[in-house]
Design a protein around this motif. Structure first.
Motif, PDB file in Angstrom:
ATOM      1  N   ILE A   1       0.904  -1.095  -0.020  1.00 38.64           N
ATOM      2  CA  ILE A   1      -0.008   0.254  -0.021  1.00 38.64           C
ATOM      3  C   ILE A   1       0.887   1.213   0.010  1.00 38.64           C
ATOM      4  O   ILE A   1       1.714   1.388   0.877  1.00 38.64           O
ATOM      5  CB  ILE A   1      -0.897  -0.005   1.158  1.00 38.64           C
ATOM      6  CG1 ILE A   1      -1.827  -1.246   1.307  1.00 38.64           C
ATOM      7  CG2 ILE A   1      -1.895   1.372   1.397  1.00 38.64           C
ATOM      8  CD1 ILE A   1      -2.492  -1.455   2.712  1.00 38.64           C
ATOM      9  N   ALA A   2       0.643   2.233  -0.911  1.00 37.09           N
ATOM     10  CA  ALA A   2       1.392   3.355  -0.707  1.00 37.09           C
ATOM     11  C   ALA A   2       0.930   4.273   0.103  1.00 37.09           C
ATOM     12  O   ALA A   2      -0.148   5.020   0.086  1.00 37.09           O
ATOM     13  CB  ALA A   2       1.162   4.122  -2.230  1.00 37.09           C
ATOM     14  N   SER A   3       1.370   3.941   1.461  1.00 40.40           N
ATOM     15  CA  SER A   3       1.108   4.665   2.518  1.00 40.40           C
ATOM     16  C   SER A   3       2.068   4.754   3.678  1.00 40.40           C
ATOM     17  O   SER A   3       3.009   4.075   3.309  1.00 40.40           O
ATOM     18  CB  SER A   3      -0.322   4.180   3.248  1.00 40.40           C
ATOM     19  OG  SER A   3      -0.972   4.960   4.229  1.00 40.40           O
ATOM     20  N   THR A   4       1.585   5.280   4.858  1.00 43.01           N
ATOM     21  CA  THR A   4       2.581   5.043   6.138  1.00 43.01           C
ATOM     22  C   THR A   4       2.023   3.982   6.919  1.00 43.01           C
ATOM     23  O   THR A   4       0.861   3.528   7.060  1.00 43.01           O
ATOM     24  CB  THR A   4       2.765   6.206   6.853  1.00 43.01           C
ATOM     25  OG1 THR A   4       1.652   6.510   7.342  1.00 43.01           O
ATOM     26  CG2 THR A   4       3.194   7.385   5.832  1.00 43.01           C
ATOM     27  N   PRO A   5       3.018   3.134   7.774  1.00 42.03           N
ATOM     28  CA  PRO A   5       2.313   2.376   8.885  1.00 42.03           C
ATOM     29  C   PRO A   5       1.210   2.932   9.748  1.00 42.03           C
ATOM     30  O   PRO A   5       0.426   2.160  10.003  1.00 42.03           O
ATOM     31  CB  PRO A   5       3.497   1.985   9.744  1.00 42.03           C
ATOM     32  CG  PRO A   5       4.823   2.004   8.763  1.00 42.03           C
ATOM     33  CD  PRO A   5       4.342   3.316   7.770  1.00 42.03           C
ATOM     34  N   GLN A   6       1.333   4.051  10.255  1.00 44.58           N
ATOM     35  CA  GLN A   6       0.513   4.628  11.008  1.00 44.58           C
ATOM     36  C   GLN A   6      -1.051   4.813  10.376  1.00 44.58           C
ATOM     37  O   GLN A   6      -1.761   4.680  10.848  1.00 44.58           O
ATOM     38  CB  GLN A   6       0.794   6.063  11.397  1.00 44.58           C
ATOM     39  CG  GLN A   6       0.107   6.992  12.610  1.00 44.58           C
ATOM     40  CD  GLN A   6      -0.088   5.991  13.702  1.00 44.58           C
ATOM     41  OE1 GLN A   6       0.812   5.594  14.241  1.00 44.58           O
ATOM     42  NE2 GLN A   6      -1.173   5.796  14.375  1.00 44.58           N
TER      43      GLN A   6
ATOM     44  N   GLU B   1      -4.338   2.877  11.437  1.00 43.87           N
ATOM     45  CA  GLU B   1      -5.753   3.725  11.672  1.00 43.87           C
ATOM     46  C   GLU B   1      -6.858   3.469  10.764  1.00 43.87           C
ATOM     47  O   GLU B   1      -7.919   3.404  11.060  1.00 43.87           O
ATOM     48  CB  GLU B   1      -5.222   5.407  11.474  1.00 43.87           C
ATOM     49  CG  GLU B   1      -4.345   5.705  12.485  1.00 43.87           C
ATOM     50  CD  GLU B   1      -3.955   7.218  12.303  1.00 43.87           C
ATOM     51  OE1 GLU B   1      -4.320   7.988  11.492  1.00 43.87           O
ATOM     52  OE2 GLU B   1      -3.486   7.637  13.448  1.00 43.87           O
ATOM     53  N   ALA B   2      -6.580   3.117   9.482  1.00 46.39           N
ATOM     54  CA  ALA B   2      -7.435   2.225   8.666  1.00 46.39           C
ATOM     55  C   ALA B   2      -8.267   1.452   9.122  1.00 46.39           C
ATOM     56  O   ALA B   2      -9.313   0.920   8.893  1.00 46.39           O
ATOM     57  CB  ALA B   2      -6.800   2.271   7.345  1.00 46.39           C
ATOM     58  N   ILE B   3      -7.528   0.559   9.930  1.00 45.09           N
ATOM     59  CA  ILE B   3      -7.992  -0.597  10.629  1.00 45.09           C
ATOM     60  C   ILE B   3      -8.746  -0.308  11.775  1.00 45.09           C
ATOM     61  O   ILE B   3      -9.855  -1.071  12.101  1.00 45.09           O
ATOM     62  CB  ILE B   3      -6.848  -1.885  10.638  1.00 45.09           C
ATOM     63  CG1 ILE B   3      -6.427  -2.437   9.245  1.00 45.09           C
ATOM     64  CG2 ILE B   3      -7.482  -2.974  11.674  1.00 45.09           C
ATOM     65  CD1 ILE B   3      -4.908  -2.952   9.541  1.00 45.09           C
ATOM     66  N   THR B   4      -8.166   0.406  12.220  1.00 44.04           N
ATOM     67  CA  THR B   4      -8.875   0.615  13.950  1.00 44.04           C
ATOM     68  C   THR B   4      -9.655   1.806  14.215  1.00 44.04           C
ATOM     69  O   THR B   4     -10.328   2.081  15.204  1.00 44.04           O
ATOM     70  CB  THR B   4      -7.528   0.709  14.954  1.00 44.04           C
ATOM     71  OG1 THR B   4      -6.669   1.790  14.699  1.00 44.04           O
ATOM     72  CG2 THR B   4      -6.856  -0.546  14.849  1.00 44.04           C
TER      73      THR B   4
ATOM     74  N   GLN C   1      10.273  -0.222   1.165  1.00 41.56           N
ATOM     75  CA  GLN C   1      10.635   0.846   0.376  1.00 41.56           C
ATOM     76  C   GLN C   1       9.944   2.119   0.347  1.00 41.56           C
ATOM     77  O   GLN C   1      10.247   2.660   1.726  1.00 41.56           O
ATOM     78  CB  GLN C   1      10.490   0.283  -1.175  1.00 41.56           C
ATOM     79  CG  GLN C   1      11.442  -0.764  -1.414  1.00 41.56           C
ATOM     80  CD  GLN C   1      11.484  -1.333  -2.763  1.00 41.56           C
ATOM     81  OE1 GLN C   1      10.560  -0.828  -3.460  1.00 41.56           O
ATOM     82  NE2 GLN C   1      12.242  -2.429  -3.168  1.00 41.56           N
ATOM     83  N   ASP C   2       9.209   2.470  -0.394  1.00 41.27           N
ATOM     84  CA  ASP C   2       8.485   3.868  -0.048  1.00 41.27           C
ATOM     85  C   ASP C   2       6.811   3.471   0.038  1.00 41.27           C
ATOM     86  O   ASP C   2       6.006   4.214  -0.258  1.00 41.27           O
ATOM     87  CB  ASP C   2       8.586   4.760  -1.388  1.00 41.27           C
ATOM     88  CG  ASP C   2       8.117   4.082  -2.656  1.00 41.27           C
ATOM     89  OD1 ASP C   2       7.739   3.114  -2.892  1.00 41.27           O
ATOM     90  OD2 ASP C   2       8.043   5.010  -3.508  1.00 41.27           O
ATOM     91  N   MET C   3       6.837   2.163   0.553  1.00 42.63           N
ATOM     92  CA  MET C   3       5.349   2.050   0.733  1.00 42.63           C
ATOM     93  C   MET C   3       5.087   1.264   2.201  1.00 42.63           C
ATOM     94  O   MET C   3       6.196   0.914   2.771  1.00 42.63           O
ATOM     95  CB  MET C   3       4.537   1.431  -0.254  1.00 42.63           C
ATOM     96  CG  MET C   3       5.620  -0.016  -0.729  1.00 42.63           C
ATOM     97  SD  MET C   3       4.740  -0.483  -2.379  1.00 42.63           S
ATOM     98  CE  MET C   3       6.173  -0.530  -3.320  1.00 42.63           C
TER      99      MET C   3
END
Length: 109
Positions: free
Chosen positions: A14-19, A23-26, A102-104
């Motif tokens: 996913i082109a995103s950050t871990p945070q 948050e998308a889950i919780t 990498q960047d995702m």
């Protein structure tokens, strides 16, 4: 959970950050946009969680317990259909592992 088990492993990048992925889950207001449901809990180990339909019915479809929560890298929960919540053998366990790649982000479920 029953003694016999089946494992499924799904990996997505996913082109995103871990945070943001955590948050998308919780966070209910974010999960609603992706799933049409809200994941509702305080996300502390031992707490209950519910998968609630994000429409006028607000019906609870899944229930479970938070087993482990290590934001933003790992979430482990149990879940069962709300109609089977009284049957310990009906519960499954799911682990979300969120790792920068990498960047995702690599999300392993």
């Amino acid at each position: 959970m029953s003694a016999a088990s089946t494992r499924f492993i799904h990996v997505i990048y996913i082109a995103s950050t871990p945070q943001k992925v955590f948050e998308a889950i919780t966070r209910p207001e974010i999960a609603r946009r992706y799933w049409g449901h809200e994941n509702v809990s305080d996300w502390k180990p031992g707490s209950r969680w519910q998968h609630v339909r994000a429409n006028d019915t607000r019906s609870v479809e899944l229930v479970g317990e938070v087993v482990e929560s290590t934001p933003p890298s790992r979430l482990v929960i149990t879940w069962a259909a709300a109609s089977q919540a009284d049957n310990p053998d009906s519960y499954s366990r799911v682990t979300f592992e969120i790792v920068p790649y990498q960047d995702m982000v690599r999300l392993t479920v």
